[in-house]
Design a protein around this motif. Structure first.
Motif, PDB file in Angstrom:
ATOM      1  N   ASP A  12       0.812  -1.220   0.000  1.00  0.00           N
ATOM      2  CA  ASP A  12       0.000   0.000   0.000  1.00  0.00           C
ATOM      3  C   ASP A  12       0.850   1.278   0.000  1.00  0.00           C
ATOM      4  O   ASP A  12       0.321   2.378  -0.092  1.00  0.00           O
ATOM      5  CB  ASP A  12      -1.000   0.015   1.149  1.00  0.00           C
ATOM      6  CG  ASP A  12      -0.339   0.008   2.518  1.00  0.00           C
ATOM      7  OD1 ASP A  12       0.867  -0.267   2.612  1.00  0.00           O
ATOM      8  OD2 ASP A  12      -1.050   0.282   3.504  1.00  0.00           O
ATOM      9  N   GLU A  13       2.166   1.125   0.057  1.00  0.00           N
ATOM     10  CA  GLU A  13       3.078   2.270  -0.021  1.00  0.00           C
ATOM     11  C   GLU A  13       3.526   2.537  -1.459  1.00  0.00           C
ATOM     12  O   GLU A  13       4.359   3.415  -1.690  1.00  0.00           O
ATOM     13  CB  GLU A  13       4.316   2.020   0.851  1.00  0.00           C
ATOM     14  CG  GLU A  13       4.062   2.109   2.327  1.00  0.00           C
ATOM     15  CD  GLU A  13       3.751   3.532   2.767  1.00  0.00           C
ATOM     16  OE1 GLU A  13       4.492   4.454   2.399  1.00  0.00           O
ATOM     17  OE2 GLU A  13       2.736   3.701   3.471  1.00  0.00           O
ATOM     18  N   TYR A  14       2.975   1.781  -2.404  1.00  0.00           N
ATOM     19  CA  TYR A  14       3.406   1.908  -3.797  1.00  0.00           C
ATOM     20  C   TYR A  14       3.279   3.350  -4.274  1.00  0.00           C
ATOM     21  O   TYR A  14       2.228   3.960  -4.186  1.00  0.00           O
ATOM     22  CB  TYR A  14       2.596   0.972  -4.698  1.00  0.00           C
ATOM     23  CG  TYR A  14       3.117   0.925  -6.123  1.00  0.00           C
ATOM     24  CD1 TYR A  14       4.291   0.256  -6.424  1.00  0.00           C
ATOM     25  CD2 TYR A  14       2.445   1.569  -7.150  1.00  0.00           C
ATOM     26  CE1 TYR A  14       4.783   0.218  -7.723  1.00  0.00           C
ATOM     27  CE2 TYR A  14       2.927   1.527  -8.452  1.00  0.00           C
ATOM     28  CZ  TYR A  14       4.098   0.852  -8.724  1.00  0.00           C
ATOM     29  OH  TYR A  14       4.593   0.825 -10.015  1.00  0.00           O
ATOM     30  N   MET A  15       4.364   3.878  -4.754  1.00  0.00           N
ATOM     31  CA  MET A  15       4.514   5.231  -5.270  1.00  0.00           C
ATOM     32  C   MET A  15       4.150   6.300  -4.239  1.00  0.00           C
ATOM     33  O   MET A  15       3.594   7.353  -4.554  1.00  0.00           O
ATOM     34  CB  MET A  15       3.734   5.439  -6.575  1.00  0.00           C
ATOM     35  CG  MET A  15       4.343   4.683  -7.747  1.00  0.00           C
ATOM     36  SD  MET A  15       6.075   5.102  -8.075  1.00  0.00           S
ATOM     37  CE  MET A  15       6.901   3.571  -7.702  1.00  0.00           C
ATOM     38  N   SER A  16       4.504   6.006  -2.998  1.00  0.00           N
ATOM     39  CA  SER A  16       4.376   7.000  -1.933  1.00  0.00           C
ATOM     40  C   SER A  16       5.413   8.092  -2.175  1.00  0.00           C
ATOM     41  O   SER A  16       6.286   7.970  -3.051  1.00  0.00           O
ATOM     42  CB  SER A  16       4.612   6.345  -0.571  1.00  0.00           C
ATOM     43  OG  SER A  16       5.953   5.857  -0.495  1.00  0.00           O
ATOM     44  N   ASP A  17       5.344   9.151  -1.392  1.00  0.00           N
ATOM     45  CA  ASP A  17       6.296  10.252  -1.552  1.00  0.00           C
ATOM     46  C   ASP A  17       7.738   9.775  -1.414  1.00  0.00           C
ATOM     47  O   ASP A  17       8.617  10.211  -2.162  1.00  0.00           O
ATOM     48  CB  ASP A  17       6.013  11.364  -0.535  1.00  0.00           C
ATOM     49  CG  ASP A  17       4.726  12.114  -0.847  1.00  0.00           C
ATOM     50  OD1 ASP A  17       4.229  12.010  -1.988  1.00  0.00           O
ATOM     51  OD2 ASP A  17       4.211  12.801   0.057  1.00  0.00           O
ATOM     52  N   GLY A 100      -2.882   1.381 -16.926  1.00  0.00           N
ATOM     53  CA  GLY A 100      -3.104   2.059 -15.654  1.00  0.00           C
ATOM     54  C   GLY A 100      -2.724   1.220 -14.445  1.00  0.00           C
ATOM     55  O   GLY A 100      -2.868   1.664 -13.310  1.00  0.00           O
ATOM     56  N   GLU A 101      -2.215   0.000 -14.685  1.00  0.00           N
ATOM     57  CA  GLU A 101      -1.814  -0.881 -13.583  1.00  0.00           C
ATOM     58  C   GLU A 101      -0.414  -0.519 -13.093  1.00  0.00           C
ATOM     59  O   GLU A 101       0.336   0.179 -13.772  1.00  0.00           O
ATOM     60  CB  GLU A 101      -1.820  -2.339 -14.063  1.00  0.00           C
ATOM     61  CG  GLU A 101      -3.185  -2.838 -14.485  1.00  0.00           C
ATOM     62  CD  GLU A 101      -3.126  -4.230 -15.098  1.00  0.00           C
ATOM     63  OE1 GLU A 101      -2.009  -4.743 -15.343  1.00  0.00           O
ATOM     64  OE2 GLU A 101      -4.194  -4.791 -15.355  1.00  0.00           O
ATOM     65  N   GLN A 102      -0.064  -1.041 -11.921  1.00  0.00           N
ATOM     66  CA  GLN A 102       1.273  -0.823 -11.392  1.00  0.00           C
ATOM     67  C   GLN A 102       2.321  -1.453 -12.305  1.00  0.00           C
ATOM     68  O   GLN A 102       2.144  -2.567 -12.774  1.00  0.00           O
ATOM     69  CB  GLN A 102       1.400  -1.456 -10.004  1.00  0.00           C
ATOM     70  CG  GLN A 102       0.568  -0.802  -8.937  1.00  0.00           C
ATOM     71  CD  GLN A 102       0.776  -1.448  -7.569  1.00  0.00           C
ATOM     72  OE1 GLN A 102       1.593  -2.351  -7.414  1.00  0.00           O
ATOM     73  NE2 GLN A 102       0.026  -0.991  -6.587  1.00  0.00           N
ATOM     74  N   ILE A 103       3.399  -0.730 -12.514  1.00  0.00           N
ATOM     75  CA  ILE A 103       4.519  -1.279 -13.277  1.00  0.00           C
ATOM     76  C   ILE A 103       5.307  -2.225 -12.387  1.00  0.00           C
ATOM     77  O   ILE A 103       5.768  -3.276 -12.830  1.00  0.00           O
ATOM     78  CB  ILE A 103       5.420  -0.151 -13.830  1.00  0.00           C
ATOM     79  CG1 ILE A 103       4.653   0.623 -14.895  1.00  0.00           C
ATOM     80  CG2 ILE A 103       6.729  -0.710 -14.378  1.00  0.00           C
ATOM     81  CD1 ILE A 103       5.375   1.838 -15.427  1.00  0.00           C
ATOM     82  N   GLY A 104       5.452  -1.877 -11.128  1.00  0.00           N
ATOM     83  CA  GLY A 104       6.140  -2.725 -10.163  1.00  0.00           C
ATOM     84  C   GLY A 104       7.520  -2.185  -9.817  1.00  0.00           C
ATOM     85  O   GLY A 104       8.245  -1.671 -10.672  1.00  0.00           O
ATOM     86  N   LEU A 105       7.868  -2.301  -8.543  1.00  0.00           N
ATOM     87  CA  LEU A 105       9.136  -1.771  -8.066  1.00  0.00           C
ATOM     88  C   LEU A 105      10.335  -2.475  -8.681  1.00  0.00           C
ATOM     89  O   LEU A 105      11.318  -1.831  -9.047  1.00  0.00           O
ATOM     90  CB  LEU A 105       9.202  -1.858  -6.532  1.00  0.00           C
ATOM     91  CG  LEU A 105       8.174  -1.009  -5.774  1.00  0.00           C
ATOM     92  CD1 LEU A 105       8.270  -1.274  -4.288  1.00  0.00           C
ATOM     93  CD2 LEU A 105       8.375   0.465  -6.084  1.00  0.00           C
ATOM     94  N   ARG A 106      10.266  -3.785  -8.792  1.00  0.00           N
ATOM     95  CA  ARG A 106      11.409  -4.524  -9.347  1.00  0.00           C
ATOM     96  C   ARG A 106      11.689  -4.112 -10.786  1.00  0.00           C
ATOM     97  O   ARG A 106      12.839  -3.931 -11.177  1.00  0.00           O
ATOM     98  CB  ARG A 106      11.180  -6.026  -9.255  1.00  0.00           C
ATOM     99  CG  ARG A 106      11.192  -6.529  -7.821  1.00  0.00           C
ATOM    100  CD  ARG A 106      11.129  -8.050  -7.758  1.00  0.00           C
ATOM    101  NE  ARG A 106      10.983  -8.529  -6.405  1.00  0.00           N
ATOM    102  CZ  ARG A 106      11.977  -8.626  -5.532  1.00  0.00           C
ATOM    103  NH1 ARG A 106      13.185  -8.281  -5.870  1.00  0.00           N
ATOM    104  NH2 ARG A 106      11.748  -9.068  -4.304  1.00  0.00           N
ATOM    105  N   ARG A 107      10.651  -3.958 -11.586  1.00  0.00           N
ATOM    106  CA  ARG A 107      10.835  -3.520 -12.979  1.00  0.00           C
ATOM    107  C   ARG A 107      11.401  -2.101 -13.016  1.00  0.00           C
ATOM    108  O   ARG A 107      12.292  -1.806 -13.798  1.00  0.00           O
ATOM    109  CB  ARG A 107       9.515  -3.586 -13.737  1.00  0.00           C
ATOM    110  CG  ARG A 107       9.603  -3.028 -15.164  1.00  0.00           C
ATOM    111  CD  ARG A 107       8.485  -3.545 -16.034  1.00  0.00           C
ATOM    112  NE  ARG A 107       8.334  -2.873 -17.290  1.00  0.00           N
ATOM    113  CZ  ARG A 107       9.159  -2.974 -18.334  1.00  0.00           C
ATOM    114  NH1 ARG A 107      10.224  -3.731 -18.254  1.00  0.00           N
ATOM    115  NH2 ARG A 107       8.909  -2.326 -19.446  1.00  0.00           N
TER     116      ARG A 107
END
Length: 134
Positions: A12-17, A100-107
């Protein structure tokens, strides 16, 4: 924040500040290093002297063309970095431009300029292959 700390954050922190700040710093650092390399390579090309031996002229020109191709690729990467920084500023970074989906942190850690999810990129590449074959 380190890469390990970034990956350890809850979903739930995805693309937080803090995540956006991490990627912005990463992109700005890469952009600065790339600009320095481009400037250095352009300087080398401007100062290049043609060899006096005609036998060396062909290989020297081939090497010069290779350097120009590399500079062109680096310029395109610089443009992609600037586009990614624009997406951070607009709040679109980390989200697939197609779905519009998450790309993902690893990518994003592997390719911080990514604007498409893996699935969307694969569809794009399949379409490009299909068009080339036709």
């Amino acid at each position: 924040m380190t890469k390990e700390e970034l990956l350890a954050q809850p979903a739930d922190e995805y693309m937080s500040d803090s995540q956006l700040a991490f990627f912005k710093h990463m992109l700005l650092t890469e952009r600065e290093e790339l600009r320095e390399r481009i400037d250095r390579d352009f300087k080398d090309l401007r100062e290049y002297e043609l060899p006096s031996d005609p036998a060396d002229l062909g290989s020297a020109e081939e090497q010069r063309q290779s350097q120009l191709n590399m500079l062109e690729r680096e310029k395109r990467l610089l443009d992609k970095i600037d586009q990614a920084l624009d997406r951070i500023a607009s709040g679109e970074y980390g989200w697939c431009a197609e779905s519009g989906e998450q790309i993902g942190l690893r990518r994003l850690l592997l390719r911080p300029t990514a604007a498409l999810s893996i699935e969307a990129k694969e569809r794009q590449e399949q379409l490009e292959r299909h068009v080339r074959e036709v």
